[in-house]
Design a protein around this motif. Structure first.
Motif, PDB file in Angstrom:
ATOM      1  N   VAL A   1      36.009  37.797  42.033  1.00  0.00           N
ATOM      2  CA  VAL A   1      36.283  36.494  42.651  1.00  0.00           C
ATOM      3  C   VAL A   1      36.003  36.561  44.148  1.00  0.00           C
ATOM      4  CG1 VAL A   1      38.050  34.770  43.154  1.00  0.00           C
ATOM      5  CG2 VAL A   1      37.988  35.870  40.903  1.00  0.00           C
ATOM      6  N   LEU A   2      36.441  37.622  44.793  1.00  0.00           N
ATOM      7  CA  LEU A   2      36.275  37.744  46.241  1.00  0.00           C
ATOM      8  C   LEU A   2      34.819  37.970  46.639  1.00  0.00           C
ATOM      9  CD1 LEU A   2      39.464  39.820  47.094  1.00  0.00           C
ATOM     10  CD2 LEU A   2      39.092  37.377  47.439  1.00  0.00           C
ATOM     11  N   ARG A   3      34.038  38.592  45.774  1.00  0.00           N
ATOM     12  CA  ARG A   3      32.614  38.743  46.074  1.00  0.00           C
ATOM     13  C   ARG A   3      31.895  37.395  46.080  1.00  0.00           C
ATOM     14  NH1 ARG A   3      33.054  43.669  43.036  1.00  0.00           N
ATOM     15  NH2 ARG A   3      32.424  42.603  41.107  1.00  0.00           N
ATOM     16  N   GLY A   4      32.450  36.428  45.407  1.00  0.00           N
ATOM     17  CA  GLY A   4      31.887  35.079  45.414  1.00  0.00           C
ATOM     18  C   GLY A   4      32.554  34.165  46.417  1.00  0.00           C
ATOM     19  N   ALA A   5      33.229  34.743  47.395  1.00  0.00           N
ATOM     20  CA  ALA A   5      34.036  33.941  48.323  1.00  0.00           C
ATOM     21  C   ALA A   5      33.882  34.423  49.755  1.00  0.00           C
ATOM     22  CB  ALA A   5      35.509  33.986  47.902  1.00  0.00           C
ATOM     23  N   GLU A   6      32.656  34.429  50.266  1.00  0.00           N
ATOM     24  CA  GLU A   6      32.441  34.834  51.651  1.00  0.00           C
ATOM     25  C   GLU A   6      33.120  33.878  52.633  1.00  0.00           C
ATOM     26  OE1 GLU A   6      31.107  37.603  52.619  1.00  0.00           O
ATOM     27  OE2 GLU A   6      30.622  38.233  50.579  1.00  0.00           O
ATOM     28  N   THR A   7      33.228  32.606  52.254  1.00  0.00           N
ATOM     29  CA  THR A   7      33.861  31.605  53.121  1.00  0.00           C
ATOM     30  C   THR A   7      35.312  31.945  53.388  1.00  0.00           C
ATOM     31  OG1 THR A   7      32.413  29.945  52.142  1.00  0.00           O
ATOM     32  CG2 THR A   7      34.270  29.117  53.395  1.00  0.00           C
ATOM     33  N   LEU A   8      35.919  32.677  52.475  1.00  0.00           N
ATOM     34  CA  LEU A   8      37.334  33.006  52.582  1.00  0.00           C
ATOM     35  C   LEU A   8      37.661  33.693  53.900  1.00  0.00           C
ATOM     36  CD1 LEU A   8      39.769  32.827  50.524  1.00  0.00           C
ATOM     37  CD2 LEU A   8      39.328  35.226  50.043  1.00  0.00           C
ATOM     38  N   ALA A   9      36.789  34.572  54.341  1.00  0.00           N
ATOM     39  CA  ALA A   9      37.060  35.361  55.535  1.00  0.00           C
ATOM     40  C   ALA A   9      37.258  34.493  56.772  1.00  0.00           C
ATOM     41  CB  ALA A   9      35.926  36.360  55.770  1.00  0.00           C
ATOM     42  N   GLN A  10      36.556  33.357  56.830  1.00  0.00           N
ATOM     43  CA  GLN A  10      36.635  32.493  58.008  1.00  0.00           C
ATOM     44  C   GLN A  10      37.692  31.395  57.880  1.00  0.00           C
ATOM     45  OE1 GLN A  10      33.386  33.084  56.556  1.00  0.00           O
ATOM     46  NE2 GLN A  10      33.301  34.834  57.936  1.00  0.00           N
ATOM     47  N   HIS A  11      38.036  31.010  56.648  1.00  0.00           N
ATOM     48  CA  HIS A  11      38.798  29.778  56.481  1.00  0.00           C
ATOM     49  C   HIS A  11      40.134  29.911  55.770  1.00  0.00           C
ATOM     50  CE1 HIS A  11      35.526  27.295  58.029  1.00  0.00           C
ATOM     51  NE2 HIS A  11      34.696  28.006  57.297  1.00  0.00           N
ATOM     52  N   CYS A  12      40.569  31.113  55.423  1.00  0.00           N
ATOM     53  CA  CYS A  12      41.877  31.211  54.766  1.00  0.00           C
ATOM     54  C   CYS A  12      42.934  31.655  55.773  1.00  0.00           C
ATOM     55  CB  CYS A  12      41.830  32.151  53.572  1.00  0.00           C
ATOM     56  SG  CYS A  12      41.888  33.906  53.972  1.00  0.00           S
ATOM     57  N   CYS A  13      44.144  31.115  55.586  1.00  0.00           N
ATOM     58  CA  CYS A  13      45.270  31.542  56.417  1.00  0.00           C
ATOM     59  C   CYS A  13      46.131  32.569  55.694  1.00  0.00           C
ATOM     60  CB  CYS A  13      46.122  30.341  56.827  1.00  0.00           C
ATOM     61  SG  CYS A  13      46.970  29.506  55.466  1.00  0.00           S
ATOM     62  N   GLY A  14      45.842  32.776  54.400  1.00  0.00           N
ATOM     63  CA  GLY A  14      46.608  33.759  53.652  1.00  0.00           C
ATOM     64  C   GLY A  14      46.014  33.980  52.278  1.00  0.00           C
ATOM     65  N   LEU A  15      46.447  35.072  51.659  1.00  0.00           N
ATOM     66  CA  LEU A  15      45.907  35.469  50.365  1.00  0.00           C
ATOM     67  C   LEU A  15      47.011  36.166  49.582  1.00  0.00           C
ATOM     68  CD1 LEU A  15      43.402  36.034  48.488  1.00  0.00           C
ATOM     69  CD2 LEU A  15      43.061  38.140  49.806  1.00  0.00           C
ATOM     70  N   GLN A  16      47.151  35.785  48.308  1.00  0.00           N
ATOM     71  CA  GLN A  16      48.071  36.468  47.406  1.00  0.00           C
ATOM     72  C   GLN A  16      47.285  36.924  46.191  1.00  0.00           C
ATOM     73  OE1 GLN A  16      51.614  34.298  46.255  1.00  0.00           O
ATOM     74  NE2 GLN A  16      51.922  35.533  44.424  1.00  0.00           N
ATOM     75  N   LEU A  17      47.452  38.193  45.816  1.00  0.00           N
ATOM     76  CA  LEU A  17      46.735  38.686  44.650  1.00  0.00           C
ATOM     77  C   LEU A  17      47.494  39.831  44.017  1.00  0.00           C
ATOM     78  CD1 LEU A  17      43.584  40.682  45.847  1.00  0.00           C
ATOM     79  CD2 LEU A  17      45.497  40.129  47.317  1.00  0.00           C
ATOM     80  N   GLU A  18      47.224  40.046  42.728  1.00  0.00           N
ATOM     81  CA  GLU A  18      47.840  41.150  42.019  1.00  0.00           C
ATOM     82  C   GLU A  18      47.141  42.457  42.368  1.00  0.00           C
ATOM     83  OE1 GLU A  18      49.690  39.397  37.901  1.00  0.00           O
ATOM     84  OE2 GLU A  18      47.557  39.903  37.930  1.00  0.00           O
ATOM     85  N   ALA A  19      47.898  43.536  42.348  1.00  0.00           N
ATOM     86  CA  ALA A  19      47.338  44.862  42.571  1.00  0.00           C
ATOM     87  C   ALA A  19      47.938  45.809  41.548  1.00  0.00           C
ATOM     88  CB  ALA A  19      47.646  45.342  43.990  1.00  0.00           C
ATOM     89  N   SER A  20      47.082  46.520  40.845  1.00  0.00           N
ATOM     90  CA  SER A  20      47.540  47.472  39.838  1.00  0.00           C
ATOM     91  C   SER A  20      47.840  48.817  40.484  1.00  0.00           C
ATOM     92  CB  SER A  20      46.477  47.642  38.749  1.00  0.00           C
ATOM     93  OG  SER A  20      46.303  46.441  38.023  1.00  0.00           O
ATOM     94  N   CYS A  21      48.998  49.377  40.134  1.00  0.00           N
ATOM     95  CA  CYS A  21      49.373  50.702  40.636  1.00  0.00           C
ATOM     96  C   CYS A  21      48.707  51.802  39.815  1.00  0.00           C
ATOM     97  CB  CYS A  21      50.887  50.861  40.592  1.00  0.00           C
ATOM     98  SG  CYS A  21      51.793  49.566  41.468  1.00  0.00           S
ATOM     99  N   VAL A  22      48.376  51.484  38.574  1.00  0.00           N
ATOM    100  CA  VAL A  22      47.666  52.399  37.671  1.00  0.00           C
ATOM    101  C   VAL A  22      46.587  51.582  36.976  1.00  0.00           C
ATOM    102  CG1 VAL A  22      49.716  53.836  37.317  1.00  0.00           C
ATOM    103  CG2 VAL A  22      49.244  51.928  35.756  1.00  0.00           C
ATOM    104  N   PRO A  23      45.550  52.204  36.402  1.00  0.00           N
ATOM    105  CA  PRO A  23      44.508  51.428  35.723  1.00  0.00           C
ATOM    106  C   PRO A  23      45.058  50.656  34.523  1.00  0.00           C
ATOM    107  CG  PRO A  23      43.745  53.650  36.218  1.00  0.00           C
ATOM    108  CD  PRO A  23      45.207  53.642  36.494  1.00  0.00           C
ATOM    109  N   LEU A  24      44.852  49.334  34.530  1.00  0.00           N
ATOM    110  CA  LEU A  24      45.302  48.467  33.446  1.00  0.00           C
ATOM    111  C   LEU A  24      44.149  47.705  32.798  1.00  0.00           C
ATOM    112  CD1 LEU A  24      48.486  46.950  35.139  1.00  0.00           C
ATOM    113  CD2 LEU A  24      48.401  48.819  33.474  1.00  0.00           C
TER     114      LEU A  24
END
Length: 255
Positions: A170-193
């Motif tokens: 998703v983020l690879r398709g979102a270069e605009t995000l770097a300039q125009h987002c004020c925040g980001l929430q996403l899941e992160a896996s502690c182990v491979p799922l």
């Protein structure tokens, strides 16, 4: 011991607990974080049935919500949830690194663990109801391709991803995000799922290095109840500067 303490201990013997509300709710804290960031628009990617949006509304967020949910069953529930809210828009497709059709693996837990990626045995063993029970072909767009449809240049956009290991795509398709987002929430896996999904250190490096965001909250998530080990958490990142004041009223507790 007070009456409250005696009641709480009695409930704990039954496997239940009582906590202070709403401060114990992450929906309440999420609304506070959005208010602090001055967010005008929330992009809710992988919205399922609209649980995240409902939580934000409950605790006072009054800005726009734009939800993306590709699976037909959850999308219909999401559409009904948002129908009476003129500031809540929904789209029936996935987001990724390119415009194409993709096959979603549909999870048996109401679609909550559905993903484009194969699920690894550790995930399925820790939560058997999450095993895949079917497949569905869906349309995928790049977030950059739809950004102008959902946000104006002056908007302060907060992006929430719940895409079960597909965050990097998703983020690879979102270069605009770097300039125009004020925040980001996403899941992160502690182990491979999920096969090929990024793990927590990579997610931290991506948000801080590529987007210049500062870690603001860590929310415990998917846990293997056989061992007590947390397998997945949510990370919330914000721009590390003071937002414009007065953009939204303070979130409020439910009556």
């Amino acid at each position: 011991m007070t009456l409250l303490h005696r009641a709480r201990k009695a409930l704990q013997r039954l496997g239940l607990d009582v906590n202070r509300f709403p401060q114990c709710s992450f929906d309440y804290r999420a609304a506070r974080l959005l208010q602090h960031a001055g967010a005008d628009v929330v992009l809710d990617v992988g919205a399922n049935r609209g649980q995240y949006g409902r939580g934000l509304r409950r605790f006072g967020y009054r800005g726009r919500i734009v939800s993306f949910e590709p699976l037909s069953g959850p999308f219909e529930a999401l559409r009904r949830c948002a129908a009476a809210d003129e500031l809540w828009t929904v789209f029936p497709y996935a987001l990724g690194e390119e415009r194409r059709a993709v096959t979603m693996n549909v999870a048996g837990n109401g679609g909550l663990s559905s993903s484009v990626l194969p699920m690894l045995p550790r995930h399925a063993e820790a939560c058997p109801p999450s095993r895949y029970v079917g497949r569905q072909e869906v349309e995928q767009y790049r977030l950059d391709d739809v950004w102008r449809q959902v946000a104006k240049p002056q908007d302060r956009v907060f992006v929430k991803l719940d895409v079960q290991g597909y965050e990097a795509a998703v983020l690879r398709g979102a270069e605009t995000l770097a300039q125009h987002c004020c925040g980001l929430q996403l899941e992160a896996s502690c182990v491979p799922l999920y096969e090929g999904a990024p793990l927590l250190p990579e997610v931290l490096d991506l948000a801080r290095g590529r987007y210049g965001l500062a870690l603001a909250a860590v929310v415990p998530g998917f846990t293997d109840h056989r061992t007590g080990r947390m397998l997945q958490c949510d990370l919330v990142f914000l721009r590390d500067h003071e937002p414009a004041s007065g953009r939204h009223r303070d979130p409020v507790s439910p009556a």
